[in-house]
Design a protein around this motif. Sequence first.
Motif, PDB file in Angstrom:
ATOM      1  N   GLY A  30      44.672  50.876  41.765  1.00  0.00           N
ATOM      2  CA  GLY A  30      43.325  49.818  42.179  1.00  0.00           C
ATOM      3  C   GLY A  30      43.630  48.575  43.053  1.00  0.00           C
ATOM      4  O   GLY A  30      42.288  47.728  43.328  1.00  0.00           O
ATOM      5  N   LEU A  31      44.011  48.756  43.817  1.00  0.00           N
ATOM      6  CA  LEU A  31      44.644  48.381  45.082  1.00  0.00           C
ATOM      7  C   LEU A  31      43.411  48.192  45.993  1.00  0.00           C
ATOM      8  O   LEU A  31      42.711  46.910  45.909  1.00  0.00           O
ATOM      9  CB  LEU A  31      45.527  48.141  46.303  1.00  0.00           C
ATOM     10  CG  LEU A  31      47.076  48.113  45.585  1.00  0.00           C
ATOM     11  CD1 LEU A  31      48.343  48.441  46.205  1.00  0.00           C
ATOM     12  CD2 LEU A  31      46.978  45.904  45.045  1.00  0.00           C
ATOM     13  N   PRO A  32      42.543  49.763  46.216  1.00  0.00           N
ATOM     14  CA  PRO A  32      41.514  49.084  47.734  1.00  0.00           C
ATOM     15  C   PRO A  32      40.040  48.922  46.429  1.00  0.00           C
ATOM     16  O   PRO A  32      39.429  47.810  47.030  1.00  0.00           O
ATOM     17  CB  PRO A  32      41.055  50.552  47.281  1.00  0.00           C
ATOM     18  CG  PRO A  32      42.467  51.400  47.000  1.00  0.00           C
ATOM     19  CD  PRO A  32      43.284  50.712  46.683  1.00  0.00           C
ATOM     20  N   VAL A  33      40.228  48.840  44.828  1.00  0.00           N
ATOM     21  CA  VAL A  33      39.060  48.255  44.310  1.00  0.00           C
ATOM     22  C   VAL A  33      39.563  46.746  44.420  1.00  0.00           C
ATOM     23  O   VAL A  33      38.121  46.212  44.195  1.00  0.00           O
ATOM     24  CB  VAL A  33      39.323  49.100  42.814  1.00  0.00           C
ATOM     25  CG1 VAL A  33      38.049  48.301  42.338  1.00  0.00           C
ATOM     26  CG2 VAL A  33      39.118  50.723  42.910  1.00  0.00           C
ATOM     27  N   LEU A  34      40.520  46.495  44.054  1.00  0.00           N
ATOM     28  CA  LEU A  34      40.719  44.647  43.951  1.00  0.00           C
ATOM     29  C   LEU A  34      40.588  44.005  45.307  1.00  0.00           C
ATOM     30  O   LEU A  34      40.066  43.633  45.302  1.00  0.00           O
ATOM     31  CB  LEU A  34      42.095  44.645  44.113  1.00  0.00           C
ATOM     32  CG  LEU A  34      42.556  43.171  43.587  1.00  0.00           C
ATOM     33  CD1 LEU A  34      42.368  42.882  42.305  1.00  0.00           C
ATOM     34  CD2 LEU A  34      44.336  43.190  43.683  1.00  0.00           C
ATOM     35  N   VAL A  35      40.532  44.932  46.527  1.00  0.00           N
ATOM     36  CA  VAL A  35      40.229  44.503  48.268  1.00  0.00           C
ATOM     37  C   VAL A  35      38.780  44.338  47.891  1.00  0.00           C
ATOM     38  O   VAL A  35      37.595  43.619  48.815  1.00  0.00           O
ATOM     39  CB  VAL A  35      40.643  45.391  49.270  1.00  0.00           C
ATOM     40  CG1 VAL A  35      40.190  44.455  50.661  1.00  0.00           C
ATOM     41  CG2 VAL A  35      41.848  44.544  48.968  1.00  0.00           C
ATOM     42  N   ALA A  36      38.028  45.513  48.273  1.00  0.00           N
ATOM     43  CA  ALA A  36      36.215  45.639  47.456  1.00  0.00           C
ATOM     44  C   ALA A  36      35.918  44.245  46.991  1.00  0.00           C
ATOM     45  O   ALA A  36      35.143  43.867  47.030  1.00  0.00           O
ATOM     46  CB  ALA A  36      35.838  47.249  46.918  1.00  0.00           C
ATOM     47  N   GLY A  37      36.366  44.353  45.447  1.00  0.00           N
ATOM     48  CA  GLY A  37      35.772  43.136  44.644  1.00  0.00           C
ATOM     49  C   GLY A  37      36.205  41.841  45.420  1.00  0.00           C
ATOM     50  O   GLY A  37      35.597  40.723  44.994  1.00  0.00           O
ATOM     51  N   ALA A  38      37.168  41.323  46.297  1.00  0.00           N
ATOM     52  CA  ALA A  38      37.591  40.558  46.718  1.00  0.00           C
ATOM     53  C   ALA A  38      36.823  40.003  47.747  1.00  0.00           C
ATOM     54  O   ALA A  38      35.775  39.217  48.218  1.00  0.00           O
ATOM     55  CB  ALA A  38      38.174  40.148  47.250  1.00  0.00           C
ATOM     56  N   LEU A  39      36.262  41.101  48.506  1.00  0.00           N
ATOM     57  CA  LEU A  39      34.995  41.029  49.428  1.00  0.00           C
ATOM     58  C   LEU A  39      33.586  40.849  48.866  1.00  0.00           C
ATOM     59  O   LEU A  39      32.715  39.958  49.179  1.00  0.00           O
ATOM     60  CB  LEU A  39      34.742  42.454  50.593  1.00  0.00           C
ATOM     61  CG  LEU A  39      35.894  42.117  51.498  1.00  0.00           C
ATOM     62  CD1 LEU A  39      36.320  43.822  51.881  1.00  0.00           C
ATOM     63  CD2 LEU A  39      36.460  41.501  52.340  1.00  0.00           C
ATOM     64  N   ALA A  40      33.500  41.745  47.713  1.00  0.00           N
ATOM     65  CA  ALA A  40      32.454  41.585  46.909  1.00  0.00           C
ATOM     66  C   ALA A  40      31.895  40.233  46.532  1.00  0.00           C
ATOM     67  O   ALA A  40      30.496  39.594  46.071  1.00  0.00           O
ATOM     68  CB  ALA A  40      32.131  42.678  46.175  1.00  0.00           C
ATOM     69  N   SER A  41      32.812  39.546  45.951  1.00  0.00           N
ATOM     70  CA  SER A  41      33.044  38.203  45.944  1.00  0.00           C
ATOM     71  C   SER A  41      31.613  36.963  46.658  1.00  0.00           C
ATOM     72  O   SER A  41      31.552  35.810  46.410  1.00  0.00           O
ATOM     73  CB  SER A  41      34.775  37.587  45.075  1.00  0.00           C
ATOM     74  OG  SER A  41      34.564  37.775  46.855  1.00  0.00           O
ATOM     75  N   VAL A  42      31.974  37.133  47.959  1.00  0.00           N
ATOM     76  CA  VAL A  42      31.276  36.654  49.131  1.00  0.00           C
ATOM     77  C   VAL A  42      29.636  37.138  48.236  1.00  0.00           C
ATOM     78  O   VAL A  42      29.174  35.819  48.109  1.00  0.00           O
ATOM     79  CB  VAL A  42      31.000  37.325  50.476  1.00  0.00           C
ATOM     80  CG1 VAL A  42      30.475  36.357  51.299  1.00  0.00           C
ATOM     81  CG2 VAL A  42      32.552  37.934  50.706  1.00  0.00           C
ATOM     82  N   VAL A  43      29.537  37.631  47.041  1.00  0.00           N
ATOM     83  CA  VAL A  43      27.628  38.242  47.830  1.00  0.00           C
ATOM     84  C   VAL A  43      27.862  37.507  45.637  1.00  0.00           C
ATOM     85  O   VAL A  43      26.990  36.986  45.245  1.00  0.00           O
ATOM     86  CB  VAL A  43      27.279  39.656  47.596  1.00  0.00           C
ATOM     87  CG1 VAL A  43      25.774  39.601  47.055  1.00  0.00           C
ATOM     88  CG2 VAL A  43      27.320  40.244  48.924  1.00  0.00           C
ATOM     89  N   ARG A  45      29.021  35.727  43.094  1.00  0.00           N
ATOM     90  CA  ARG A  45      30.215  34.582  43.055  1.00  0.00           C
ATOM     91  C   ARG A  45      30.903  35.179  41.145  1.00  0.00           C
ATOM     92  O   ARG A  45      31.708  34.081  41.528  1.00  0.00           O
ATOM     93  CB  ARG A  45      29.197  33.274  43.061  1.00  0.00           C
ATOM     94  CG  ARG A  45      28.039  33.277  43.972  1.00  0.00           C
ATOM     95  CD  ARG A  45      29.351  32.778  45.334  1.00  0.00           C
ATOM     96  NE  ARG A  45      28.959  32.485  46.879  1.00  0.00           N
ATOM     97  CZ  ARG A  45      29.161  32.026  47.338  1.00  0.00           C
ATOM     98  NH1 ARG A  45      30.819  32.598  47.695  1.00  0.00           N
ATOM     99  NH2 ARG A  45      28.558  31.731  48.631  1.00  0.00           N
ATOM    100  N   ARG A  46      30.739  35.453  40.494  1.00  0.00           N
ATOM    101  CA  ARG A  46      30.972  35.590  39.232  1.00  0.00           C
ATOM    102  C   ARG A  46      31.813  36.660  39.589  1.00  0.00           C
ATOM    103  O   ARG A  46      32.858  36.752  38.799  1.00  0.00           O
ATOM    104  CB  ARG A  46      30.144  36.170  37.728  1.00  0.00           C
ATOM    105  CG  ARG A  46      29.193  35.082  38.011  1.00  0.00           C
ATOM    106  CD  ARG A  46      27.932  35.703  37.108  1.00  0.00           C
ATOM    107  NE  ARG A  46      28.671  36.249  35.843  1.00  0.00           N
ATOM    108  CZ  ARG A  46      28.799  35.253  34.759  1.00  0.00           C
ATOM    109  NH1 ARG A  46      27.748  33.883  35.202  1.00  0.00           N
ATOM    110  NH2 ARG A  46      28.878  35.666  33.892  1.00  0.00           N
ATOM    111  N   ALA A  47      32.390  36.016  40.813  1.00  0.00           N
ATOM    112  CA  ALA A  47      33.539  37.975  41.059  1.00  0.00           C
ATOM    113  C   ALA A  47      34.373  39.175  40.055  1.00  0.00           C
ATOM    114  O   ALA A  47      35.306  38.789  39.661  1.00  0.00           O
ATOM    115  CB  ALA A  47      34.626  37.453  41.635  1.00  0.00           C
TER     116      ALA A  47
END
Length: 332
Positions: A30-43, A45-47
């Motif tokens: 899940g860690l890579p997904v977590l990192v991807a999610g953190a990066l995607a939160s830039v776009v 905003r609901r993260a």
Amino acid sequence: MRSIQPPPVLVRRALRVVWPLLALTITILGLPVLVAGALASVVDRRARLFRATSLLILVVWLDVQLLIGCWRLRLADPRGASPSWYPDHEQLLSDVLDKAMALGRKWVGFEVRLDDVMDLGDPGKPLIAFARHAGPADSLAVAWLLSRTGGRLPRIVLADALRWDPGIDLILTRLGSSFVPSASGAGDDRLAGVRRLADSLARKDALLLFPEGENWTPSRRGLLITRLREAGQHARARQAERLRNVLPPKTKGAIATLSARPDADVMIVAHAGMGRLTGAREIYAAIPFERPFLVHTWTYPAETVPHEPAAIESWLSARWAEIDAWVERQGE
């Protein structure tokens, strides 16, 4: 869930041993997904991806904590003969429920609210709660509310497919909850566990049941109406058509429970706010949740509740019509 068979006994025991390792594997994956999610939160905003992944990993480890807590209690009392054996497990489960609800509030906005005072009935009598079944984590929320609002951690009737979760399987087995066999289980008496729980209720105990048997969804409602028509059960089909937000209650469990415990007060539990989130896509899109999980209850003294089978059916059907009307008024 009802179509999933439970694991064999040997598999259940093996899961209790390997679950921490599986949890570690889930976390690493899940860690890579977590990192991807953190990066995607830039776009986004609901993260949503970050929130959902974080909650999933934390809940997995909360389940590991539940399992390890059970191991510790067994080491402290190998025979399970201590007077504190049952209370210690209740406290462990209550603490984990508290943490689960706190995580839900923090990460996805899952907030449980009462719209009125919850009447837990006569403290000198057991309580039987019949609850609506719809939306994500509703059984968890209702159980937590009964525990923390009234100090009555309920015994629960739940699908035996949940035995695949080793933490839930172990602690609820020790606490005497009933894992109901799937509908396809040949020869199984699906009411035996309900009767056993009802018979064993002490005066401060609560029993939680979901008479609909499965979560409400529009598709399940439509399929049920079709099946009832094809089976010639036209009166029940008309009842299902009138109910827009709930499924008609199945009354065998209620009859078995109320017949066994005519001394118990009865609580009817309605909730609204998340019942329309009927699938993973809808749940994910709604994160973080903007509406609370709003709960309303009605409590009936034991002497006002019928105990003859036909009267119980009529009474419960009337209560479910009231739940349906209340949910409709909430604009769900």
